[in-house]
Design a protein around this motif. Structure first.
Motif, PDB file in Angstrom:
ATOM      1  N   LYS A  89       0.831  -1.206   0.000  1.00 41.99           N
ATOM      2  CA  LYS A  89       0.000   0.000   0.000  1.00 41.99           C
ATOM      3  C   LYS A  89       0.870   1.263   0.000  1.00 41.99           C
ATOM      4  O   LYS A  89       0.532   2.256  -0.651  1.00 41.99           O
ATOM      5  N   SER A  90       1.986   1.217   0.726  1.00 48.07           N
ATOM      6  CA  SER A  90       2.859   2.393   0.771  1.00 48.07           C
ATOM      7  C   SER A  90       3.482   2.669  -0.596  1.00 48.07           C
ATOM      8  O   SER A  90       3.670   3.832  -0.979  1.00 48.07           O
ATOM      9  N   ARG A  91       3.795   1.618  -1.352  1.00 47.60           N
ATOM     10  CA  ARG A  91       4.316   1.809  -2.706  1.00 47.60           C
ATOM     11  C   ARG A  91       3.233   2.403  -3.613  1.00 47.60           C
ATOM     12  O   ARG A  91       3.526   3.242  -4.479  1.00 47.60           O
ATOM     13  N   ALA A  92       2.010   1.981  -3.428  1.00 47.00           N
ATOM     14  CA  ALA A  92       0.909   2.559  -4.199  1.00 47.00           C
ATOM     15  C   ALA A  92       0.754   4.044  -3.874  1.00 47.00           C
ATOM     16  O   ALA A  92       0.542   4.874  -4.771  1.00 47.00           O
ATOM     17  N   ASP A  93       0.889   4.394  -2.601  1.00 49.05           N
ATOM     18  CA  ASP A  93       0.814   5.801  -2.195  1.00 49.05           C
ATOM     19  C   ASP A  93       1.922   6.624  -2.857  1.00 49.05           C
ATOM     20  O   ASP A  93       1.690   7.758  -3.308  1.00 49.05           O
ATOM     21  N   GLN A  94       3.120   6.071  -2.901  1.00 48.92           N
ATOM     22  CA  GLN A  94       4.241   6.780  -3.531  1.00 48.92           C
ATOM     23  C   GLN A  94       3.966   7.041  -5.013  1.00 48.92           C
ATOM     24  O   GLN A  94       4.225   8.134  -5.521  1.00 48.92           O
ATOM     25  N   LEU A  95       3.456   6.034  -5.689  1.00 45.29           N
ATOM     26  CA  LEU A  95       3.145   6.195  -7.113  1.00 45.29           C
ATOM     27  C   LEU A  95       2.054   7.237  -7.324  1.00 45.29           C
ATOM     28  O   LEU A  95       2.102   8.026  -8.275  1.00 45.29           O
ATOM     29  N   ALA A  96       1.066   7.247  -6.433  1.00 48.71           N
ATOM     30  CA  ALA A  96      -0.020   8.224  -6.548  1.00 48.71           C
ATOM     31  C   ALA A  96       0.507   9.644  -6.380  1.00 48.71           C
ATOM     32  O   ALA A  96       0.077  10.563  -7.078  1.00 48.71           O
ATOM     33  N   GLY A 261      17.149  -8.880   3.581  1.00 49.24           N
ATOM     34  CA  GLY A 261      17.855  -7.719   4.095  1.00 49.24           C
ATOM     35  C   GLY A 261      17.588  -6.475   3.265  1.00 49.24           C
ATOM     36  O   GLY A 261      17.571  -6.535   2.038  1.00 49.24           O
ATOM     37  N   TYR A 262      17.359  -5.364   3.949  1.00 48.25           N
ATOM     38  CA  TYR A 262      17.163  -4.094   3.256  1.00 48.25           C
ATOM     39  C   TYR A 262      18.501  -3.570   2.773  1.00 48.25           C
ATOM     40  O   TYR A 262      19.525  -3.668   3.459  1.00 48.25           O
ATOM     41  N   ASN A 263      18.512  -2.990   1.566  1.00 48.37           N
ATOM     42  CA  ASN A 263      19.717  -2.395   1.001  1.00 48.37           C
ATOM     43  C   ASN A 263      19.337  -1.038   0.421  1.00 48.37           C
ATOM     44  O   ASN A 263      18.662  -0.962  -0.608  1.00 48.37           O
ATOM     45  N   ALA A 264      19.739   0.028   1.095  1.00 49.02           N
ATOM     46  CA  ALA A 264      19.301   1.376   0.727  1.00 49.02           C
ATOM     47  C   ALA A 264      19.733   1.757  -0.687  1.00 49.02           C
ATOM     48  O   ALA A 264      18.960   2.364  -1.441  1.00 49.02           O
ATOM     49  N   ALA A 265      20.957   1.415  -1.059  1.00 50.85           N
ATOM     50  CA  ALA A 265      21.454   1.787  -2.388  1.00 50.85           C
ATOM     51  C   ALA A 265      20.666   1.070  -3.481  1.00 50.85           C
ATOM     52  O   ALA A 265      20.269   1.678  -4.479  1.00 50.85           O
ATOM     53  N   ALA A 266      20.443  -0.220  -3.306  1.00 46.45           N
ATOM     54  CA  ALA A 266      19.699  -0.994  -4.299  1.00 46.45           C
ATOM     55  C   ALA A 266      18.246  -0.539  -4.366  1.00 46.45           C
ATOM     56  O   ALA A 266      17.648  -0.482  -5.452  1.00 46.45           O
ATOM     57  N   ASP A 267      17.686  -0.209  -3.222  1.00 40.61           N
ATOM     58  CA  ASP A 267      16.310   0.278  -3.179  1.00 40.61           C
ATOM     59  C   ASP A 267      16.178   1.578  -3.965  1.00 40.61           C
ATOM     60  O   ASP A 267      15.298   1.726  -4.829  1.00 40.61           O
ATOM     61  N   ALA A 268      17.061   2.532  -3.687  1.00 41.24           N
ATOM     62  CA  ALA A 268      16.990   3.839  -4.349  1.00 41.24           C
ATOM     63  C   ALA A 268      17.230   3.722  -5.845  1.00 41.24           C
ATOM     64  O   ALA A 268      16.504   4.309  -6.659  1.00 41.24           O
ATOM     65  N   SER A 269      18.235   2.956  -6.230  1.00 35.55           N
ATOM     66  CA  SER A 269      18.583   2.830  -7.646  1.00 35.55           C
ATOM     67  C   SER A 269      17.486   2.137  -8.434  1.00 35.55           C
ATOM     68  O   SER A 269      17.110   2.575  -9.531  1.00 35.55           O
ATOM     69  N   SER A 270      16.948   1.056  -7.882  1.00 38.82           N
ATOM     70  CA  SER A 270      15.901   0.310  -8.596  1.00 38.82           C
ATOM     71  C   SER A 270      14.620   1.124  -8.703  1.00 38.82           C
ATOM     72  O   SER A 270      13.923   1.078  -9.723  1.00 38.82           O
ATOM     73  N   TRP A 271      14.308   1.896  -7.674  1.00 33.56           N
ATOM     74  CA  TRP A 271      13.091   2.720  -7.701  1.00 33.56           C
ATOM     75  C   TRP A 271      13.205   3.816  -8.755  1.00 33.56           C
ATOM     76  O   TRP A 271      12.266   4.079  -9.504  1.00 33.56           O
ATOM     77  N   GLN A 272      14.366   4.447  -8.825  1.00 35.96           N
ATOM     78  CA  GLN A 272      14.567   5.485  -9.838  1.00 35.96           C
ATOM     79  C   GLN A 272      14.446   4.899 -11.245  1.00 35.96           C
ATOM     80  O   GLN A 272      13.812   5.491 -12.125  1.00 35.96           O
ATOM     81  N   ALA A 273      15.063   3.742 -11.462  1.00 37.93           N
ATOM     82  CA  ALA A 273      14.991   3.100 -12.777  1.00 37.93           C
ATOM     83  C   ALA A 273      13.548   2.743 -13.128  1.00 37.93           C
ATOM     84  O   ALA A 273      13.114   2.903 -14.274  1.00 37.93           O
ATOM     85  N   ALA A 274      12.807   2.275 -12.142  1.00 33.91           N
ATOM     86  CA  ALA A 274      11.407   1.917 -12.375  1.00 33.91           C
ATOM     87  C   ALA A 274      10.575   3.141 -12.752  1.00 33.91           C
ATOM     88  O   ALA A 274       9.753   3.086 -13.680  1.00 33.91           O
ATOM     89  N   LEU A 275      10.800   4.252 -12.063  1.00 36.21           N
ATOM     90  CA  LEU A 275      10.034   5.470 -12.367  1.00 36.21           C
ATOM     91  C   LEU A 275      10.336   5.986 -13.765  1.00 36.21           C
ATOM     92  O   LEU A 275       9.430   6.439 -14.477  1.00 36.21           O
ATOM     93  N   LEU A 276      11.587   5.915 -14.166  1.00 35.36           N
ATOM     94  CA  LEU A 276      11.948   6.326 -15.518  1.00 35.36           C
ATOM     95  C   LEU A 276      11.267   5.435 -16.555  1.00 35.36           C
ATOM     96  O   LEU A 276      10.786   5.914 -17.592  1.00 35.36           O
TER      97      LEU A 276
END
Length: 285
Positions: A89-96, A261-276
């Motif tokens: 749900k939080s990811r859906a909120d971010q996309l919205a 395990g959470y990985n901040a760098a991988a999270d940020a990079s993958s999210w940016q690529a997905a948005l593009l």
């Protein structure tokens, strides 16, 4: 004497602070709209979104910016094996907030959420073993979503996490009408028996140290998608393991002894690529 000197040094500072505070209280600043181009930011609201198929009711979560009156492209968010929980749900909120209408789908029915890995495994395996039924649930969600007045008719995309990543890869492999399929630490199990043409974007974001995703299976899935015409990109993130986008991964790893395990760098990079990719696929940018 030293204490007296310290007090005398501080006195001008204290007097200045008092003066500033007095000005704030007596002369509050007013924003002149003629001088400042102030606009209203996104106001994201989520709501229950029910749809039915096969005699079952599914309880999704629809997130959108209610300040935006222009119809926007839709994105499906497919949950992890736990079910439609707060993370999806939080990811859906971010996309919205970023200009999409996002529907976090319910793949288990009645909004069921697993509380233990054994239960989550049973839920997810049942879905993956019957792809026609899984596809029917997704199609029911997409059909109803397309009728929502906030959704533009410019096409849809799908993103998914873990189990949900496997779902979106199979959506593309089965030729479902989406413009992009983006998987985050998804299981590359092929559930589709008869692959169909798909010319959209496929991104597969994978942890290089993920023991739950077999490299052979990942390569096989990527090749199968490419053979159907997809624009496939696989990104392996160094040091990242399973669940690298979720802040809850560390807690689950400790509680259940899972290789998460959470990985901040991988999270940020993958999210940016997905948005593009979403911008390119749905906004033609």
């Amino acid at each position: 004497m030293k204490a007296r000197l310290t007090w005398l040094c501080l006195l001008p500072v204290l007097m200045l602070a008092a003066s500033v505070q007095a000005q704030i209280q007596t002369n509050p600043a007013q924003v002149d709209s003629s001088e400042v181009n102030a606009v209203q930011g996104p106001l994201v609201k989520g709501e229950l979104f029910e749809y039915s198929t096969g005699g079952e009711t599914y309880q999704g979560y629809l997130a959108r910016n209610v300040n935006d009156k222009t119809p926007r492209p839709a994105v499906l968010v497919v949950h992890e094996w736990w079910g439609l929980n707060d993370y999806a749900k939080s990811r859906a909120d971010q996309l919205a907030a970023l200009g999409f209408v996002a529907l976090a789908v319910d793949m288990y029915g009645q909004g069921q959420v697993a509380t233990h890995p054994d239960e989550a495994g049973a839920f997810s395996s049942q879905v993956m073993q019957d792809w026609p039924a899984a596809r029917g649930r997704l199609e029911a969600a997409m059909t109803k979503l397309s009728e929502h007045p906030a959704v533009a008719d410019t096409g849809m995309a799908a993103i998914g996490y873990c189990f949900g990543g496997g779902i979106v890869m199979n959506m593309a492999l089965s030729g479902m009408p989406i413009e992009a399929a983006i998987s985050f630490h998804g299981s590359p199990t092929q559930a589709v028996k008869n692959p169909q043409p798909f010319e959209g974007i496929v991104q597969i974001h994978n942890g290089a140290e993920d023991p739950l995703v077999k490299r052979e299976a990942l390569t096989s899935m990527a090749k199968a998608l490419k053979a159907q015409g997809a624009e496939v990109k696989v990104v392996n993130y160094p040091t990242a393991t399973h669940g690298f986008t979720s802040h809850e991964a560390d807690e689950a790893a400790e509680e259940y002894g899972l290789p998460l395990g959470y990985n901040a760098a991988a999270d940020a990079s993958s999210w940016q690529a997905a948005l593009l990719a979403l911008d390119k696929a749905l906004n033609d940018n």
